[in-house]
Design a protein around this motif. Structure first.
Motif, PDB file in Angstrom:
ATOM      1  N   GLU A 200      10.375   1.025  -2.144  1.00  0.00           N
ATOM      2  CA  GLU A 200      11.571   0.268  -2.504  1.00  0.00           C
ATOM      3  C   GLU A 200      12.784   1.201  -2.445  1.00  0.00           C
ATOM      4  O   GLU A 200      12.642   2.442  -2.436  1.00  0.00           O
ATOM      5  CB  GLU A 200      11.390  -0.311  -3.911  1.00  0.00           C
ATOM      6  N   ALA A 201      13.947   0.624  -2.357  1.00  0.00           N
ATOM      7  CA  ALA A 201      15.158   1.441  -2.379  1.00  0.00           C
ATOM      8  C   ALA A 201      15.186   2.276  -3.651  1.00  0.00           C
ATOM      9  O   ALA A 201      14.704   1.844  -4.706  1.00  0.00           O
ATOM     10  CB  ALA A 201      16.387   0.532  -2.306  1.00  0.00           C
ATOM     11  N   ILE A 202      15.713   3.475  -3.563  1.00  0.00           N
ATOM     12  CA  ILE A 202      15.703   4.421  -4.694  1.00  0.00           C
ATOM     13  C   ILE A 202      16.320   3.802  -5.937  1.00  0.00           C
ATOM     14  O   ILE A 202      15.779   3.915  -7.048  1.00  0.00           O
ATOM     15  CB  ILE A 202      16.443   5.721  -4.320  1.00  0.00           C
ATOM     16  N   GLU A 203      17.443   3.102  -5.763  1.00  0.00           N
ATOM     17  CA  GLU A 203      18.126   2.530  -6.925  1.00  0.00           C
ATOM     18  C   GLU A 203      17.357   1.367  -7.550  1.00  0.00           C
ATOM     19  O   GLU A 203      17.646   0.950  -8.685  1.00  0.00           O
ATOM     20  CB  GLU A 203      19.530   2.064  -6.527  1.00  0.00           C
ATOM     21  N   LEU A 204      16.327   0.855  -6.835  1.00  0.00           N
ATOM     22  CA  LEU A 204      15.536  -0.270  -7.347  1.00  0.00           C
ATOM     23  C   LEU A 204      14.123   0.137  -7.771  1.00  0.00           C
ATOM     24  O   LEU A 204      13.330  -0.729  -8.145  1.00  0.00           O
ATOM     25  CB  LEU A 204      15.452  -1.367  -6.274  1.00  0.00           C
ATOM     26  N   GLY A 205      13.830   1.416  -7.700  1.00  0.00           N
ATOM     27  CA  GLY A 205      12.500   1.854  -8.132  1.00  0.00           C
ATOM     28  C   GLY A 205      11.867   2.892  -7.245  1.00  0.00           C
ATOM     29  O   GLY A 205      10.884   3.557  -7.637  1.00  0.00           O
ATOM     30  N   GLY A 206      12.347   3.049  -6.018  1.00  0.00           N
ATOM     31  CA  GLY A 206      11.846   4.075  -5.131  1.00  0.00           C
ATOM     32  C   GLY A 206      10.345   4.058  -4.915  1.00  0.00           C
ATOM     33  O   GLY A 206       9.737   3.007  -4.635  1.00  0.00           O
ATOM     34  N   ALA A 207       9.711   5.228  -5.072  1.00  0.00           N
ATOM     35  CA  ALA A 207       8.280   5.381  -4.798  1.00  0.00           C
ATOM     36  C   ALA A 207       7.388   4.679  -5.820  1.00  0.00           C
ATOM     37  O   ALA A 207       6.177   4.604  -5.623  1.00  0.00           O
ATOM     38  CB  ALA A 207       7.929   6.879  -4.751  1.00  0.00           C
ATOM     39  N   GLY A 208       7.988   4.138  -6.873  1.00  0.00           N
ATOM     40  CA  GLY A 208       7.182   3.430  -7.883  1.00  0.00           C
ATOM     41  C   GLY A 208       6.896   1.994  -7.500  1.00  0.00           C
ATOM     42  O   GLY A 208       6.096   1.310  -8.147  1.00  0.00           O
ATOM     43  N   ILE A 209       7.524   1.519  -6.433  1.00  0.00           N
ATOM     44  CA  ILE A 209       7.346   0.138  -5.964  1.00  0.00           C
ATOM     45  C   ILE A 209       7.140   0.154  -4.455  1.00  0.00           C
ATOM     46  O   ILE A 209       7.850   0.869  -3.730  1.00  0.00           O
ATOM     47  CB  ILE A 209       8.561  -0.741  -6.304  1.00  0.00           C
ATOM     48  N   THR A 210       6.181  -0.614  -3.990  1.00  0.00           N
ATOM     49  CA  THR A 210       5.959  -0.772  -2.546  1.00  0.00           C
ATOM     50  C   THR A 210       6.367  -2.179  -2.143  1.00  0.00           C
ATOM     51  O   THR A 210       5.867  -3.161  -2.702  1.00  0.00           O
ATOM     52  CB  THR A 210       4.489  -0.533  -2.170  1.00  0.00           C
ATOM     53  N   THR A 211       7.284  -2.259  -1.202  1.00  0.00           N
ATOM     54  CA  THR A 211       7.680  -3.567  -0.680  1.00  0.00           C
ATOM     55  C   THR A 211       6.784  -3.916   0.497  1.00  0.00           C
ATOM     56  O   THR A 211       6.416  -3.051   1.305  1.00  0.00           O
ATOM     57  CB  THR A 211       9.153  -3.559  -0.210  1.00  0.00           C
ATOM     58  N   VAL A 212       6.398  -5.193   0.591  1.00  0.00           N
ATOM     59  CA  VAL A 212       5.450  -5.631   1.605  1.00  0.00           C
ATOM     60  C   VAL A 212       6.045  -6.790   2.395  1.00  0.00           C
ATOM     61  O   VAL A 212       6.561  -7.753   1.820  1.00  0.00           O
ATOM     62  CB  VAL A 212       4.121  -6.097   0.962  1.00  0.00           C
ATOM     63  N   GLN A 213       5.977  -6.680   3.707  1.00  0.00           N
ATOM     64  CA  GLN A 213       6.395  -7.768   4.587  1.00  0.00           C
ATOM     65  C   GLN A 213       5.164  -8.381   5.211  1.00  0.00           C
ATOM     66  O   GLN A 213       4.348  -7.716   5.838  1.00  0.00           O
ATOM     67  CB  GLN A 213       7.336  -7.232   5.676  1.00  0.00           C
ATOM     68  N   ILE A 214       5.013  -9.701   5.036  1.00  0.00           N
ATOM     69  CA  ILE A 214       3.842 -10.422   5.515  1.00  0.00           C
ATOM     70  C   ILE A 214       4.186 -11.168   6.800  1.00  0.00           C
ATOM     71  O   ILE A 214       5.234 -11.812   6.879  1.00  0.00           O
ATOM     72  CB  ILE A 214       3.331 -11.408   4.454  1.00  0.00           C
ATOM     73  N   SER A 215       3.323 -11.062   7.778  1.00  0.00           N
ATOM     74  CA  SER A 215       3.598 -11.719   9.068  1.00  0.00           C
ATOM     75  C   SER A 215       3.323 -13.217   8.984  1.00  0.00           C
ATOM     76  O   SER A 215       2.644 -13.683   8.100  1.00  0.00           O
ATOM     77  CB  SER A 215       2.716 -11.104  10.153  1.00  0.00           C
TER      78      SER A 215
END
Length: 215
Positions: A200-215
């Motif tokens: 995730e963006a650093i200001e929104l949590g960085g390495a503590g959150i993984t954003t996932v895009q589903i096809s």
């Protein structure tokens, strides 16, 4: 007779006859061994094999009727790709995994429709799906979970997101020592439906959150 009763030849012939007779009697006296009777084997009882869900799903084919278990939706299989399955209900296509569906007969399908009050067959069904989409939390919090428990939660969460057509979700695993983050990303990499994932963006949590895009 041909030897004209030659005494010596007659004697020799009688001796030979006695020898042959003795040999024949010797062979005749040898006991004939009878084959031993085969042991009687008690017939084995036929084992009743209960087919588990995985075995049944191995028999799912395009054109079969299936029940999507987590939404109690009945549809027709239109595509199979490994462990992934596409199920159509009228103009709606659900993409999920084999473990999320159960093969049923057309009679059972009618029973599901009756028990649902007809909601599967009319506009109320679309309304129910839209409501479920509205209630879907696009962030899954697995902080504090053991790796195995976290993967189970993540698997079910992704299955539901795919079923509802959600394209972007976030996994909140925290930073810590990075174990959960690593486990989550290994699992995401194994899912064919996952198009991309990143921090995730650093200001929104960085390495503590993984954003996932589903096809």
């Amino acid at each position: 007779k041909e030897a004209k009763a030659d005494a010596e030849k007659t004697k020799a012939a009688r001796l030979l006859l006695q020898q042959k007779k003795a040999e024949i009697e010797k062979v005749t006296m040898v006991p004939i061994k009878k084959p031993l009777p085969k042991p009687t084997v008690a017939p084995q009882k036929t084992k009743t094999v209960t087919m588990n869900q995985e075995t049944l799903n191995d028999k799912i084919r395009v054109g079969d009727t299936v029940l999507i278990t987590n939404s109690q939706t009945v549809g027709e299989v239109i595509e199979l790709n490994g462990n992934n399955i596409s199920v159509a209900f009228k103009s709606i296509v659900f993409r999920t995994t084999l473990k999320s569906v159960e093969k049923i007969s057309r009679k059972e399908a009618r029973g599901v429709k009756r028990s649902s009050g007809g909601k599967i067959d009319n506009q109320l069904f679309s309304d129910a799906i839209n409501k479920k989409i509205g209630q879907f939390n696009q962030t899954l919090d697995i902080r504090g979970q053991y790796a195995e428990e976290a993967i189970t939660l993540l698997e079910n969460y992704l299955d539901e997101a795919i079923l509802l057509g959600i394209k972007n979700v976030s996994i909140l695993h925290g930073k810590g020592n990075g174990i959960l983050r690593k486990v989550v990303r290994q699992y995401l990499f194994s899912r064919r439906e996952v198009k991309n994932f990143a921090d995730e963006a650093i200001e929104l949590g960085g390495a503590g959150i993984t954003t996932v895009q589903i096809s």
